[in-house]
Motif scaffolding. Structure first.
Motif, short mmCIF file in Angstrom:
data_model
loop_
_atom_site.label_atom_id
_atom_site.label_comp_id
_atom_site.label_asym_id
_atom_site.label_seq_id
_atom_site.Cartn_x
_atom_site.Cartn_y
_atom_site.Cartn_z
N ALA A 112 -19.97 28.36 -24.38
CA ALA A 112 -20.69 28.62 -25.58
C ALA A 112 -21.73 29.31 -25.59
O ALA A 112 -21.88 30.35 -26.27
N ILE A 113 -22.76 29.27 -24.58
CA ILE A 113 -23.84 30.30 -24.48
C ILE A 113 -23.47 31.54 -24.04
O ILE A 113 -24.02 32.32 -24.49
N ALA A 114 -22.34 31.44 -23.15
CA ALA A 114 -22.02 33.00 -22.79
C ALA A 114 -21.47 33.90 -23.83
O ALA A 114 -21.59 35.13 -24.08
N LEU A 115 -20.66 33.11 -24.61
CA LEU A 115 -20.23 33.82 -25.93
C LEU A 115 -21.11 34.37 -26.90
O LEU A 115 -21.36 35.58 -27.24
N GLY A 116 -22.30 33.51 -26.83
CA GLY A 116 -23.31 33.78 -27.93
C GLY A 116 -24.29 35.06 -27.11
O GLY A 116 -24.64 35.85 -27.75
N ILE A 193 -23.53 32.91 -15.92
CA ILE A 193 -23.53 34.41 -15.18
C ILE A 193 -22.04 34.50 -14.96
O ILE A 193 -21.59 35.70 -15.32
N ILE A 194 -21.16 33.45 -14.69
CA ILE A 194 -19.82 33.60 -14.28
C ILE A 194 -19.08 34.08 -15.54
O ILE A 194 -18.33 34.96 -15.59
N TYR A 195 -19.20 33.33 -16.68
CA TYR A 195 -18.63 33.48 -17.61
C TYR A 195 -19.06 34.89 -18.59
O TYR A 195 -18.05 35.45 -19.13
N PRO A 227 -7.60 33.43 -22.55
CA PRO A 227 -6.50 33.91 -21.43
C PRO A 227 -7.12 35.08 -20.56
O PRO A 227 -6.93 34.80 -19.51
N LEU A 228 -7.97 35.88 -21.09
CA LEU A 228 -8.37 36.76 -20.11
C LEU A 228 -9.53 36.30 -19.28
O LEU A 228 -9.85 37.22 -18.43
N ILE A 229 -10.38 35.40 -19.47
CA ILE A 229 -11.18 34.81 -18.65
C ILE A 229 -10.85 33.51 -17.90
O ILE A 229 -11.55 32.78 -17.40
N SER A 230 -9.49 33.33 -17.54
CA SER A 230 -8.90 31.87 -17.32
C SER A 230 -9.38 32.22 -15.71
O SER A 230 -9.46 31.05 -15.07
N ALA A 231 -9.28 33.21 -15.12
CA ALA A 231 -9.50 33.26 -13.58
C ALA A 231 -11.09 32.78 -13.56
O ALA A 231 -11.36 32.16 -12.45
N PHE A 232 -11.91 33.13 -14.29
CA PHE A 232 -13.52 32.88 -14.15
C PHE A 232 -13.59 31.44 -14.41
O PHE A 232 -14.46 30.98 -13.88
#
Length: 312
Positions: A112-116, A193-195, A227-232
């Motif tokens: 949630a924070i990374a999206l913000g 940081i990863i997200y 779906p595009l950050i599923s690996a992370f």
């Protein structure tokens, strides 16, 4: 005549190429000793400080060694007694409960924070630095700050709430939640940081096309972002669960395993019994079992989550 000249040129060119290849091989062979001189010290250090101690510990797990004095072989007795030990089983139960709750909270809050932070907000880089600060702070130091917060500040500030009216760290039913709060607060810094790294790999054109199609933010998150950050997500979940299963410092700083043994994790039990409780061999066997459990859990996580990535 022209054919002969061409043959000579070809032969000369071939000889020149062979000489070049010889020089390349020679230079490569000269580089090999330097490569080994760089690698072998690291290999020796790893073996001396990791592999050999692990093998020695596994050896002593089949003995009755107390950490001092004489010892003798007892076979699988230590491993059998672990299954019957209520204190050990309680420590495993607490560790898994703590790890599951903390992993879920860490990834939900971090995402949630990374999206913000990934959105177009003012001073975005400043806020990224602020959220990373907990990761570089010493956990024991911060733990004692949180201990003062839970034992002195919150009972006065939230005196109207029954749960916080008294020191929550002395409550055997709820003390673990304070440890979760501290651990999640620090772990979120790395996960954010990863997200953020994953979110920056998503082309903005996908969101523009989705907006033109009338997709809502939640629809964009479910169909594009996640779906595009599923690996992370896989990396964060595996690392988080593994780290939380080995929780030690937050417990030492806040409750030291109390009240009683209600917040005693496996790592704290191994440390106490192995180094000061005269159970060196017994707790070494516990550590070996715990290592196997963490390895199996991590492998299962990778397999399940990577299969989900393939389905996506």
């Amino acid at each position: 005549m022209s054919t002969l000249t061409e043959a000579v040129r070809t032969s000369t060119s071939g000889a020149r190429n062979r000489r070049r290849a010889g020089r390349v091989r020679t230079s490569g062979s000269r580089a090999l000793p330097a490569y080994y001189w760089m690698v072998w010290p690291a290999v020796i250090a790893f073996a001396a400080f990791h592999t050999i101690p692990v093998l020695v510990g596994i050896f002593f797990s089949f003995t009755n060694y107390a950490g001092y004095g004489d010892w003798s072989f007892v076979g699988l007795a230590n491993y059998i007694n672990l299954v019957k030990d209520d204190l050990v089983l309680a420590a495993y139960g607490f560790s898994f409960l703590f790890a599951i709750v903390a992993t879920i909270l860490t990834n939900v809050i971090s995402l949630a924070i990374a999206l913000g932070l990934n959105a177009k907000i003012r001073a975005r880089n400043f806020w990224r630095g602020v959220y990373f600060v907990p990761y570089v702070l010493a956990i024991l130091v911060i733990g004692y700050v949180f201990q003062f917060l839970f034992s002195n500040s919150l009972p006065k500030i939230l005196s109207d709430i029954p749960l916080f009216r008294d020191n929550i760290l002395t409550n055997p039913d709820w003390a673990w939640t304070a440890i979760v709060g501290l651990a999640v607060w620090q772990a979120c810094a790395f996960s954010i940081i990863i997200y953020l790294s994953g979110l920056q790999t998503i082309p903005p054109e996908l969101y523009e096309a989705a907006s033109l199609d009338g997709a809502s933010p939640w629809r964009q998150f479910g169909a594009i972002t996640f779906p595009l950050i599923s690996a992370f997500f896989t990396i964060n979940v595996v690392l988080s669960l593994k780290s939380f299963l080995q929780v030690f410092d937050p417990i030492v700083a806040l409750t030291n395993g109390g009240p009683g043994t209600s917040t005693e994790s496996v790592t704290l039990l191994v440390f106490r019994g192995g180094f000061s409780g005269g159970e060196f061999a017994y707790q070494t066997a516990n550590a070996v079992i715990f290592f196997i459990v963490i390895t199996i859990v991590s492998l299962v996580q990778f397999r399940v989550l990577q299969r989900r990535e393939a389905d996506i």
